[in-house]
Write a protein that holds these residues in place. Structure first.
Motif, PDB file in Angstrom:
ATOM      1  N   LYS A   1      25.186  29.423  44.236  1.00  0.00           N
ATOM      2  CA  LYS A   1      24.679  30.103  43.125  1.00  0.00           C
ATOM      3  C   LYS A   1      24.567  31.293  43.535  1.00  0.00           C
ATOM      4  CE  LYS A   1      22.491  26.675  40.348  1.00  0.00           C
ATOM      5  NZ  LYS A   1      21.829  26.420  39.078  1.00  0.00           N
ATOM      6  N   ASP A   2      25.418  32.092  44.298  1.00  0.00           N
ATOM      7  CA  ASP A   2      25.506  33.475  44.639  1.00  0.00           C
ATOM      8  C   ASP A   2      26.826  34.054  43.929  1.00  0.00           C
ATOM      9  OD1 ASP A   2      25.690  35.859  45.818  1.00  0.00           O
ATOM     10  OD2 ASP A   2      25.977  34.970  47.857  1.00  0.00           O
ATOM     11  N   ILE A   3      26.761  34.851  42.923  1.00  0.00           N
ATOM     12  CA  ILE A   3      27.828  35.540  42.371  1.00  0.00           C
ATOM     13  C   ILE A   3      27.744  37.084  42.454  1.00  0.00           C
ATOM     14  CG2 ILE A   3      29.006  36.096  40.170  1.00  0.00           C
ATOM     15  CD1 ILE A   3      28.116  33.171  39.439  1.00  0.00           C
ATOM     16  N   SER A   4      28.584  37.889  42.763  1.00  0.00           N
ATOM     17  CA  SER A   4      28.746  39.144  42.900  1.00  0.00           C
ATOM     18  C   SER A   4      30.061  39.826  42.261  1.00  0.00           C
ATOM     19  CB  SER A   4      28.637  39.716  44.099  1.00  0.00           C
ATOM     20  OG  SER A   4      29.528  39.443  44.968  1.00  0.00           O
ATOM     21  N   VAL A   5      29.859  41.087  41.513  1.00  0.00           N
ATOM     22  CA  VAL A   5      30.959  41.839  41.022  1.00  0.00           C
ATOM     23  C   VAL A   5      30.700  43.261  41.414  1.00  0.00           C
ATOM     24  CG1 VAL A   5      29.364  42.356  38.866  1.00  0.00           C
ATOM     25  CG2 VAL A   5      32.282  42.429  38.892  1.00  0.00           C
ATOM     26  N   SER A   6      31.656  43.564  41.819  1.00  0.00           N
ATOM     27  CA  SER A   6      32.010  45.060  42.410  1.00  0.00           C
ATOM     28  C   SER A   6      32.914  46.000  41.956  1.00  0.00           C
ATOM     29  CB  SER A   6      31.816  44.991  43.985  1.00  0.00           C
ATOM     30  OG  SER A   6      33.065  44.494  44.470  1.00  0.00           O
ATOM     31  N   LEU A   7      32.815  47.183  41.895  1.00  0.00           N
ATOM     32  CA  LEU A   7      33.937  48.152  41.669  1.00  0.00           C
ATOM     33  C   LEU A   7      33.924  49.392  42.768  1.00  0.00           C
ATOM     34  CD1 LEU A   7      35.736  49.392  39.597  1.00  0.00           C
ATOM     35  CD2 LEU A   7      33.681  50.593  38.493  1.00  0.00           C
ATOM     36  N   ALA A   8      35.171  49.536  42.728  1.00  0.00           N
ATOM     37  CA  ALA A   8      35.504  50.461  43.915  1.00  0.00           C
ATOM     38  C   ALA A   8      37.039  51.281  43.575  1.00  0.00           C
ATOM     39  CB  ALA A   8      35.524  50.150  45.251  1.00  0.00           C
ATOM     40  N   GLN A   9      36.916  52.566  44.065  1.00  0.00           N
ATOM     41  CA  GLN A   9      38.332  53.236  43.617  1.00  0.00           C
ATOM     42  C   GLN A   9      38.990  53.393  45.377  1.00  0.00           C
ATOM     43  OE1 GLN A   9      38.037  56.773  41.450  1.00  0.00           O
ATOM     44  NE2 GLN A   9      40.373  57.592  41.827  1.00  0.00           N
ATOM     45  N   LYS A  10      40.422  53.028  45.261  1.00  0.00           N
ATOM     46  CA  LYS A  10      40.965  52.937  46.484  1.00  0.00           C
ATOM     47  C   LYS A  10      42.173  54.156  46.495  1.00  0.00           C
ATOM     48  CE  LYS A  10      38.570  49.367  47.856  1.00  0.00           C
ATOM     49  NZ  LYS A  10      37.899  49.283  48.974  1.00  0.00           N
ATOM     50  N   SER A  11      42.258  54.689  47.472  1.00  0.00           N
ATOM     51  CA  SER A  11      43.203  55.622  47.580  1.00  0.00           C
ATOM     52  C   SER A  11      44.676  55.244  47.888  1.00  0.00           C
ATOM     53  CB  SER A  11      42.972  56.933  48.262  1.00  0.00           C
ATOM     54  OG  SER A  11      42.495  56.649  49.454  1.00  0.00           O
ATOM     55  N   SER A  12      44.609  54.133  48.609  1.00  0.00           N
ATOM     56  CA  SER A  12      45.732  53.495  49.419  1.00  0.00           C
ATOM     57  C   SER A  12      46.047  52.232  48.804  1.00  0.00           C
ATOM     58  CB  SER A  12      45.545  53.548  51.081  1.00  0.00           C
ATOM     59  OG  SER A  12      46.803  53.025  51.628  1.00  0.00           O
ATOM     60  N   PRO A  13      47.487  52.136  48.759  1.00  0.00           N
ATOM     61  CA  PRO A  13      48.750  52.817  48.959  1.00  0.00           C
ATOM     62  C   PRO A  13      48.714  53.966  47.928  1.00  0.00           C
ATOM     63  CG  PRO A  13      49.644  50.771  47.990  1.00  0.00           C
ATOM     64  CD  PRO A  13      48.086  50.631  48.261  1.00  0.00           C
ATOM     65  N   LEU A  14      48.299  53.601  46.333  1.00  0.00           N
ATOM     66  CA  LEU A  14      48.284  54.544  45.741  1.00  0.00           C
ATOM     67  C   LEU A  14      47.133  54.429  44.946  1.00  0.00           C
ATOM     68  CD1 LEU A  14      51.684  53.858  43.601  1.00  0.00           C
ATOM     69  CD2 LEU A  14      51.388  55.718  45.231  1.00  0.00           C
ATOM     70  N   SER A  15      46.624  55.637  44.244  1.00  0.00           N
ATOM     71  CA  SER A  15      45.124  55.520  43.696  1.00  0.00           C
ATOM     72  C   SER A  15      45.112  54.489  42.623  1.00  0.00           C
ATOM     73  CB  SER A  15      44.834  56.923  43.102  1.00  0.00           C
ATOM     74  OG  SER A  15      43.635  56.938  42.501  1.00  0.00           O
ATOM     75  N   HIS A  16      44.151  53.627  42.753  1.00  0.00           N
ATOM     76  CA  HIS A  16      43.774  52.463  41.893  1.00  0.00           C
ATOM     77  C   HIS A  16      42.429  52.077  42.158  1.00  0.00           C
ATOM     78  CE1 HIS A  16      44.484  50.359  45.875  1.00  0.00           C
ATOM     79  NE2 HIS A  16      43.823  49.315  45.136  1.00  0.00           N
ATOM     80  N   ALA A  17      42.019  51.176  41.177  1.00  0.00           N
ATOM     81  CA  ALA A  17      40.538  50.925  40.917  1.00  0.00           C
ATOM     82  C   ALA A  17      40.612  49.396  41.283  1.00  0.00           C
ATOM     83  CB  ALA A  17      40.052  50.966  39.616  1.00  0.00           C
ATOM     84  N   GLU A  18      39.600  48.878  41.970  1.00  0.00           N
ATOM     85  CA  GLU A  18      39.585  47.472  42.327  1.00  0.00           C
ATOM     86  C   GLU A  18      38.155  46.822  41.608  1.00  0.00           C
ATOM     87  OE1 GLU A  18      41.978  46.719  46.325  1.00  0.00           O
ATOM     88  OE2 GLU A  18      39.931  46.359  46.606  1.00  0.00           O
TER      89      GLU A  18
END
Length: 323
Positions: free
Chosen positions: A227-244
């Motif tokens: 019963k432990d759920i999490s959602v996260s958002l981050a922007q990465k620059s490697s290898p190409l700029s993308h969102a996770e």
């Protein structure tokens, strides 16, 4: 050789092979060629037979999966409909006078209706994708807003059911070119999947199917807290700029070797009806198709400490002021 005739008695006309061994060589070449052709034909028949058997086995497997899919969807539709009908009849007949119970019953009806909506949307979207009719409304989309709004929609339901729910979203826009509704559907499928498999240890079955709907995963027992759920958002620059976007739970996880198979349509690691966890078996398939249609991808990896982690990667727009 033959005699010329009476005009030239005792004269003969004859034809002889200049190289008598050439006839034997030609016969040998013809024999080898014929043998090679027979070998190639036998090989072609063998390979063709193997391909036919393989194709038949694949079709039989797909037919069984479709049969299971129909059974699962039928059961999945029947369960919430039964709950909605039962609680709505109790409320309509006035047999429940306690306001707390009335509110609880209404929450159950709302949750079951949302479950039905997700199931029907998954089936319809899969049908459109199979026919190549799925269209996306691409425009500048703020992932921060999409993730936050979707998470907040689930928060009351999670809290009411005793889940520890965390949403880690950075301040500031993260822009992508995409269909906001389709991306929201991916997150909804993953959150619904995480909820479905976050079962308390005392209630957890010994084995759990992979059901992407719905998506899904299955695996061995784990002592990690449920019963432990999490959602996260981050922007990465490697290898190409993308969102996770990461959606994580503390369920048993996916069996070893099934990390890619769970994205196949109708795939199950275990029987879905016997372990009591339902789903259409299409959620992860649809989610990955949506991700790849947006130039990204959806992947699975085990969560550190036990559980599952699904990662949605999307290329960000080239807008430096929003980075």
């Amino acid at each position: 050789a033959t005699e010329v005739g009476d005009a030239l008695p005792h004269w003969e006309v004859a034809a002889y092979l200049v190289n008598p061994a050439q006839l034997t060589q030609a016969a040998r070449i013809a024999s080898l060629t014929l043998g090679l052709l027979i070998t190639v034909l036998l090989l072609a028949i063998g390979v063709g037979s193997w391909l036919i058997v393989r194709s038949l086995n694949s079709e039989l497997k797909l037919a069984r999966q479709k049969t299971d899919f129909v059974s699962n969807v039928s059961h999945e539709l029947k369960t919430p409909l039964t709950s909605i009908r039962m609680f709505s009849e109790l409320l309509a007949d006035g047999r429940v006078t306690d306001s707390g119970k009335q509110r609880s019953y209404l929450n159950i009806i709302t949750a079951e209706a949302a479950r039905l909506t997700r199931l029907i949307n998954n089936v319809l979207d899969f049908s459109r994708m199979e026919r190549g009719e799925k269209k996306y409304n691409f425009q500048s989309c703020d992932l921060e807003e999409v993730v936050r709004m979707t998470a907040e929609t689930f928060r009351p339901h999670f809290q009411a059911n005793g889940f520890k729910f965390e949403c880690a979203v950075p301040e500031g826009k993260i822009l992508v070119e995409g269909d906001c509704d389709a991306l929201s559907q991916v997150i909804v499928n993953l959150l619904s999947n995480a909820e479905k498999y976050s079962i308390a240890p005392e209630r957890r079955p010994p084995a759990r199917r992979v059901d992407d709907g719905d998506s899904g995963h299955a695996g061995a027992e784990t002592s990690a807290p449920a019963k432990d759920i999490s959602v996260s958002l981050a922007q990465k620059s490697s290898p190409l700029s993308h969102a996770e976007i990461r959606v994580m739970d503390r369920g048993p996880g996916v069996p070893r070797g099934s990390g890619e198979k769970i994205f196949e349509k109708f795939y199950r690691a275990h029987d879905s009806l016997s372990n009591g966890i339902q789903g259409s078996g299409l959620g992860l398939t649809i989610a990955r198709q949506i991700a790849r249609a947006h130039g990204g991808d959806l992947v699975y990896e085990p969560r550190e400490g036990g559980g599952s982690c699904f990662i949605l990667r999307l290329p960000v727009s080239n807008t430096d002021e929003h980075r």
